[in-house]
Structures are given as structure tokens and as C-alpha cells.
Design a protein around this motif. Structure first.
Motif, PDB file in Angstrom:
ATOM      1  N   ARG A 136      45.846 -16.158 -14.299  1.00 33.64           N
ATOM      2  CA  ARG A 136      46.683 -15.360 -14.977  1.00 33.64           C
ATOM      3  C   ARG A 136      48.038 -16.001 -14.466  1.00 33.64           C
ATOM      4  NH1 ARG A 136      44.459 -10.644 -13.689  1.00 33.64           N
ATOM      5  NH2 ARG A 136      43.167 -10.782 -15.479  1.00 33.64           N
ATOM      6  N   ARG A 184      48.740 -19.396 -16.102  1.00 34.84           N
ATOM      7  CA  ARG A 184      49.118 -19.454 -17.666  1.00 34.84           C
ATOM      8  C   ARG A 184      49.251 -18.051 -18.276  1.00 34.84           C
ATOM      9  NH1 ARG A 184      47.700 -24.358 -20.030  1.00 34.84           N
ATOM     10  NH2 ARG A 184      47.639 -23.107 -21.865  1.00 34.84           N
ATOM     11  N   PRO A 185      50.506 -17.705 -17.817  1.00 33.14           N
ATOM     12  CA  PRO A 185      50.744 -16.128 -18.176  1.00 33.14           C
ATOM     13  C   PRO A 185      50.803 -15.672 -19.701  1.00 33.14           C
ATOM     14  CG  PRO A 185      52.789 -17.091 -17.114  1.00 33.14           C
ATOM     15  CD  PRO A 185      51.452 -18.036 -17.129  1.00 33.14           C
ATOM     16  N   GLU A 186      51.109 -16.963 -20.530  1.00 30.43           N
ATOM     17  CA  GLU A 186      51.165 -16.974 -22.019  1.00 30.43           C
ATOM     18  C   GLU A 186      49.655 -16.627 -22.426  1.00 30.43           C
ATOM     19  OE1 GLU A 186      50.510 -21.266 -21.074  1.00 30.43           O
ATOM     20  OE2 GLU A 186      51.725 -19.847 -20.287  1.00 30.43           O
ATOM     21  N   ASP A 187      48.663 -16.870 -21.816  1.00 26.92           N
ATOM     22  CA  ASP A 187      47.268 -16.490 -22.471  1.00 26.92           C
ATOM     23  C   ASP A 187      46.743 -15.075 -22.442  1.00 26.92           C
ATOM     24  OD1 ASP A 187      46.945 -19.187 -22.925  1.00 26.92           O
ATOM     25  OD2 ASP A 187      45.656 -19.718 -21.362  1.00 26.92           O
ATOM     26  N   GLU A 221      47.185 -11.255 -23.261  1.00 25.20           N
ATOM     27  CA  GLU A 221      47.935 -10.500 -24.475  1.00 25.20           C
ATOM     28  C   GLU A 221      48.560  -9.431 -24.010  1.00 25.20           C
ATOM     29  OE1 GLU A 221      45.358 -10.390 -27.782  1.00 25.20           O
ATOM     30  OE2 GLU A 221      45.350 -12.374 -28.388  1.00 25.20           O
ATOM     31  N   GLU A 222      49.058  -8.501 -25.097  1.00 21.13           N
ATOM     32  CA  GLU A 222      49.601  -7.360 -24.712  1.00 21.13           C
ATOM     33  C   GLU A 222      48.791  -6.187 -24.338  1.00 21.13           C
ATOM     34  OE1 GLU A 222      50.879  -6.848 -28.661  1.00 21.13           O
ATOM     35  OE2 GLU A 222      52.574  -8.583 -28.274  1.00 21.13           O
ATOM     36  N   HIS A 247      42.728 -14.290 -22.655  1.00 23.60           N
ATOM     37  CA  HIS A 247      42.202 -15.520 -23.344  1.00 23.60           C
ATOM     38  C   HIS A 247      42.150 -16.786 -22.579  1.00 23.60           C
ATOM     39  CE1 HIS A 247      41.809 -13.133 -26.941  1.00 23.60           C
ATOM     40  NE2 HIS A 247      42.916 -12.594 -26.745  1.00 23.60           N
ATOM     41  N   ASP A 269      41.464 -20.813 -21.391  1.00 24.01           N
ATOM     42  CA  ASP A 269      41.468 -22.172 -21.804  1.00 24.01           C
ATOM     43  C   ASP A 269      40.265 -22.520 -20.785  1.00 24.01           C
ATOM     44  OD1 ASP A 269      41.632 -24.499 -22.404  1.00 24.01           O
ATOM     45  OD2 ASP A 269      43.745 -24.956 -21.865  1.00 24.01           O
TER      46      ASP A 269
END
Length: 119
Positions: free
Chosen positions: A74, A77-80, A82-83, A88, A90
Motif C-alpha cells: 500500500r 503503490r497508493p494508486e492501487d 480504491e476509495e 487491487h 498487481d
């Protein structure tokens, strides 16, 4: 041969520092993404390296290990995320985080038990 050189701990300390230097040299050759993961794994292991930590349990809990890996992932890759807070993953990066965490914990456990043996 001087008496202090006959004591086996002197050689063990020297071997340990050589091992650490060699490990760091090889880690410097990691690809950029792996170096970033390794630095985050090192930080997480630094936080867990205290007497009585789950890192030094005889049988570490699989669920706790997965939670630690997810926390590292986390941060990586904070962009993975979701709200709704779901992660999600990779798969290739998550597996790399798992492998690097297990390897680093193994290395620190070995060092911890070797050092405790002498006192």
C-alpha cells in the motif's frame, strides 16, 4: 597466536560484518523498483526488530505476514487503493514484496539467534 584470537566470537563478528557488507553490495545491484521495495521492507523490519516481536516467533503467523506485506504494498503503490479501501494488487509486485520480506526476516532471525548464542 595471541589468546584473544583463539576465542571463536572474534571470528564470528568479523564474518557477520563481511556478510552484511556483501549483502548490501548485492542489494545495490537490484533494479530500481526492487531497491524501493527493499528499502520499505527494511523500514518495516526495523520497526519489528525488538525482543518478543513476531519476527522472532518460532512459527510466524501467516495472516500477520500477509498484513505486513499489504501495508508495504500500500505504501509502495497508493494508486492501487480504491476509495472504499480495497486493495487491487498487481500480482508481480505483491509477490516480490512477500519474497523480499521473508528473505529479510530470515536474515535478521539468523543474525539474532547467532548473536544471542554468545551470552
Amino acid at each position: 597466536m595471541p589468546f584473544y584470537m583463539t576465542y571463536p566470537m572474534q571470528n564470528t563478528v568479523f564474518e557477520e560484518t563481511e556478510y552484511e557488507k556483501d549483502c548490501k553490495r548485492l542489494q545495490e545491484m537490484y533494479p530500481r523498483d526492487a531497491r524501493k521495495i527493499q528499502s520499505m521492507v527494511d523500514e518495516e523490519c526495523d520497526r519489528m526488530e525488538y525482543e518478543g516481536s513476531m519476527m522472532f516467533d518460532r512459527y510466524p503467523d501467516r495472516l500477520m505476514m500477509e498484513m505486513i506485506c499489504r501495508r508495504i504494498y500500500r505504501g509502495l503503490r497508493p494508486e492501487d487503493v480504491e476509495e472504499d479501501g480495497r486493495l487491487h494488487v498487481d500480482e508481480k509486485y505483491f509477490i516480490l514484496v512477500q519474497v523480499m520480506l521473508m528473505q529479510e526476516m530470515y536474515r535478521r532471525r539468523c543474525r539474532h539467534y547467532r548473536c544471542r548464542r554468545w551470552y
